[in-house]
Design an enzyme around this catalytic site. Structure first.
Site, mmCIF file in Angstrom:
data_model
loop_
_atom_site.group_PDB
_atom_site.id
_atom_site.type_symbol
_atom_site.label_atom_id
_atom_site.label_comp_id
_atom_site.label_asym_id
_atom_site.label_seq_id
_atom_site.Cartn_x
_atom_site.Cartn_y
_atom_site.Cartn_z
ATOM 1 N N ASN A 9 0.884 -1.172 0.000
ATOM 2 C CA ASN A 9 0.000 0.000 0.000
ATOM 3 C C ASN A 9 0.919 1.217 0.000
ATOM 4 O O ASN A 9 1.498 1.553 1.028
ATOM 5 C CB ASN A 9 -0.901 -0.023 1.243
ATOM 6 C CG ASN A 9 -1.719 1.251 1.376
ATOM 7 O OD1 ASN A 9 -1.779 2.068 0.446
ATOM 8 N ND2 ASN A 9 -2.352 1.429 2.532
ATOM 9 N N TRP A 10 1.040 1.819 -1.157
ATOM 10 C CA TRP A 10 1.979 2.942 -1.279
ATOM 11 C C TRP A 10 1.474 4.208 -0.594
ATOM 12 O O TRP A 10 2.218 5.172 -0.453
ATOM 13 C CB TRP A 10 2.244 3.233 -2.759
ATOM 14 C CG TRP A 10 3.060 2.203 -3.478
ATOM 15 C CD1 TRP A 10 3.506 1.003 -2.991
ATOM 16 C CD2 TRP A 10 3.537 2.280 -4.825
ATOM 17 N NE1 TRP A 10 4.224 0.338 -3.954
ATOM 18 C CE2 TRP A 10 4.263 1.104 -5.094
ATOM 19 C CE3 TRP A 10 3.428 3.241 -5.841
ATOM 20 C CZ2 TRP A 10 4.874 0.862 -6.325
ATOM 21 C CZ3 TRP A 10 4.024 2.993 -7.067
ATOM 22 C CH2 TRP A 10 4.739 1.816 -7.305
ATOM 23 N N LYS A 11 0.183 4.235 -0.245
ATOM 24 C CA LYS A 11 -0.422 5.449 0.350
ATOM 25 C C LYS A 11 -0.157 6.642 -0.565
ATOM 26 O O LYS A 11 -0.118 6.466 -1.785
ATOM 27 C CB LYS A 11 0.098 5.624 1.786
ATOM 28 C CG LYS A 11 -0.066 4.323 2.606
ATOM 29 C CD LYS A 11 0.137 4.476 4.067
ATOM 30 C CE LYS A 11 -0.049 3.117 4.740
ATOM 31 N NZ LYS A 11 0.058 3.169 6.193
ATOM 32 N N HIS A 94 -9.412 1.381 4.789
ATOM 33 C CA HIS A 94 -8.137 1.546 5.502
ATOM 34 C C HIS A 94 -8.336 2.474 6.703
ATOM 35 O O HIS A 94 -9.112 3.427 6.639
ATOM 36 C CB HIS A 94 -7.074 2.118 4.556
ATOM 37 C CG HIS A 94 -5.706 2.019 5.136
ATOM 38 N ND1 HIS A 94 -5.228 2.928 6.055
ATOM 39 C CD2 HIS A 94 -4.727 1.090 4.980
ATOM 40 C CE1 HIS A 94 -4.014 2.559 6.425
ATOM 41 N NE2 HIS A 94 -3.682 1.452 5.787
ATOM 42 N N GLU A 96 -6.629 4.794 7.807
ATOM 43 C CA GLU A 96 -6.375 6.215 7.518
ATOM 44 C C GLU A 96 -7.592 6.858 6.863
ATOM 45 O O GLU A 96 -7.878 8.039 7.089
ATOM 46 C CB GLU A 96 -5.116 6.348 6.646
ATOM 47 C CG GLU A 96 -3.865 6.067 7.472
ATOM 48 C CD GLU A 96 -2.709 5.461 6.687
ATOM 49 O OE1 GLU A 96 -2.697 5.530 5.457
ATOM 50 O OE2 GLU A 96 -1.804 4.896 7.351
ATOM 51 N N GLU A 166 -5.340 -5.003 10.318
ATOM 52 C CA GLU A 166 -4.309 -4.003 10.589
ATOM 53 C C GLU A 166 -4.604 -3.298 11.911
ATOM 54 O O GLU A 166 -5.419 -2.360 11.955
ATOM 55 C CB GLU A 166 -4.289 -2.949 9.468
ATOM 56 C CG GLU A 166 -3.996 -3.499 8.098
ATOM 57 C CD GLU A 166 -3.369 -2.453 7.178
ATOM 58 O OE1 GLU A 166 -2.224 -2.682 6.752
ATOM 59 O OE2 GLU A 166 -3.989 -1.420 6.920
ATOM 60 N N GLY A 172 2.669 2.135 10.811
ATOM 61 C CA GLY A 172 3.655 3.212 10.694
ATOM 62 C C GLY A 172 4.350 3.552 11.998
ATOM 63 O O GLY A 172 5.024 4.575 12.108
ATOM 64 N N SER A 212 3.538 -2.310 10.158
ATOM 65 C CA SER A 212 4.988 -2.425 10.360
ATOM 66 C C SER A 212 5.521 -3.815 10.007
ATOM 67 O O SER A 212 6.425 -4.324 10.675
ATOM 68 C CB SER A 212 5.363 -2.033 11.798
ATOM 69 O OG SER A 212 4.958 -0.702 12.065
ATOM 70 N N GLY A 233 2.924 -1.111 4.213
ATOM 71 C CA GLY A 233 2.998 0.324 3.931
ATOM 72 C C GLY A 233 4.430 0.735 3.636
ATOM 73 O O GLY A 233 4.957 0.526 2.541
ATOM 74 N N GLY A 234 5.093 1.311 4.636
ATOM 75 C CA GLY A 234 6.430 1.885 4.474
ATOM 76 C C GLY A 234 7.415 0.998 3.725
ATOM 77 O O GLY A 234 8.106 1.454 2.803
HETATM 78 P P1 13P Z 1 3.128 0.266 7.628
HETATM 79 O O1 13P Z 1 3.636 -0.999 6.995
HETATM 80 O O2 13P Z 1 3.869 1.489 7.155
HETATM 81 O O3 13P Z 1 3.017 0.159 9.107
HETATM 82 O O4 13P Z 1 1.629 0.486 7.072
HETATM 83 C C1 13P Z 1 0.745 -0.562 7.144
HETATM 84 C C2 13P Z 1 -0.461 -0.180 6.392
HETATM 85 O O5 13P Z 1 -1.202 0.715 6.759
HETATM 86 C C3 13P Z 1 -0.750 -0.903 5.146
HETATM 87 O O6 13P Z 1 -2.029 -0.596 4.676
#
Ligand code: 13P
Length: 250
Positions: A9-11, A94, A96, A166, A172, A212, A233-234
């Site tokens: 998930n590149w956000k 998600h 967010e 999640e 994050g 994470s 994510g990251g």
């Molecule tokens: P991180 O891997 O950066 O913690 O993010 C997880 C995430 O929100 C994937 O959708």
């Protein structure tokens, strides 16, 4: 028996040219992957990424979808629009989106139904906040989030749903659920699916862990029987890290 699925998930990261460069770097590194590999990219990157993934097994996803077929919803994208760009997957719900953009379980449900109707596969995100875990509500909450999100879905369409567990406190933050915590909560989600759709269907649903997830912790998480993949994510923004996660079994 469930094929693992690792999705990035590149956000809100990467312009179209940066997205192309990242995919070109990633492609040779994931050639031998035994799992399904997906990158969920910003909507404006989709054409460039679709072009860049050609000749590889990487599939492309979007990060959200509106529930209406069309209309006066400035800034939004319909499921038919996304489908026509050639994406196969879309992330819905998600944390967010829930936290910063006011999305609710009810609108998450509407989005899921619209996406499935359009022929997209859904990565449905659920997960508890820190205070909810501490208060002992995790199981009830993830069950509720899952079942509301799938309300009205035909049993035959459950195959188009992937669930990403999640925990919000792990996103994050560098904190991860322990292997056992993640496995246990994913088991709770699967049990809820079994009560609603029967065991045969529930046992086929792939449920990812997200929060994470990194090259250093992927093996332990993936060794758990209930965990069928990851939503990253990251670490999905670096080709080497994402590839190391995808190749966790090598
Ligand atoms: P991180 O891997 O950066 O913690 O993010 C997880 C995430 O929100 C994937 O959708």
């Amino acid at each position: 028996m469930r094929k693992p699925i690792i999705a990035g998930n590149w956000k809100m990261n990467k312009t179209p040219s940066e997205a192309t460069a990242l995919v070109q770097e990633l492609k040779p590194l994931v050639k031998e992957a035994n799992c399904d590999v997906v990158v969920c990219v910003p909507a404006v990157d989709i054409p460039a990424v679709k072009q860049a993934v050609r000749g590889s097994k990487i599939k492309v996803g979007a990060q959200n979808v509106h529930f209406a077929a069309s209309g006066a919803y400035t800034g939004e994208l319909s499921a038919a629009m996304l489908k026509e760009t050639g994406v196969d997957y879309v992330i819905i719900g998600h944390s967010e989106r829930r936290q910063y953009f006011g999305e609710t379980d009810a609108t998450v449900n509407q989005r899921v139904l619209a996406a499935v109707k359009a022929g997209l596969k859904v990565i449905l995100c659920v997960g508890e906040k820190k205070e909810e875990r501490e208060a002992g509500y995790t199981d009830a909450l993830v069950e509720y989030q899952t079942l509301i999100a799938l309300t009205g879905l035909e049993p035959n369409d459950v195959k188009n749903i992937i669930i990403a567990y999640e925990p919000v406190w792990a996103i994050g933050t560098g904190l991860t659920a322990t292997d056992e915590q993640a496995n246990e909560t994913i088991g709770v989600i699967r049990a809820a699916l079994a009560r609603k759709y029967g065991k045969a269907i529930a046992n086929k649903v792939r449920i990812q862990y997200g929060g994470s997830m990194k090259p250093g912790n992927v093996k332990g998480l993936m060794a758990q029987p209930e965990i069928d993949g990851g939503l990253i994510g990251g670490a999905s923004l670096k080709a080497a890290d994402f590839a190391a996660i995808v190749n966790y079994d090598k």
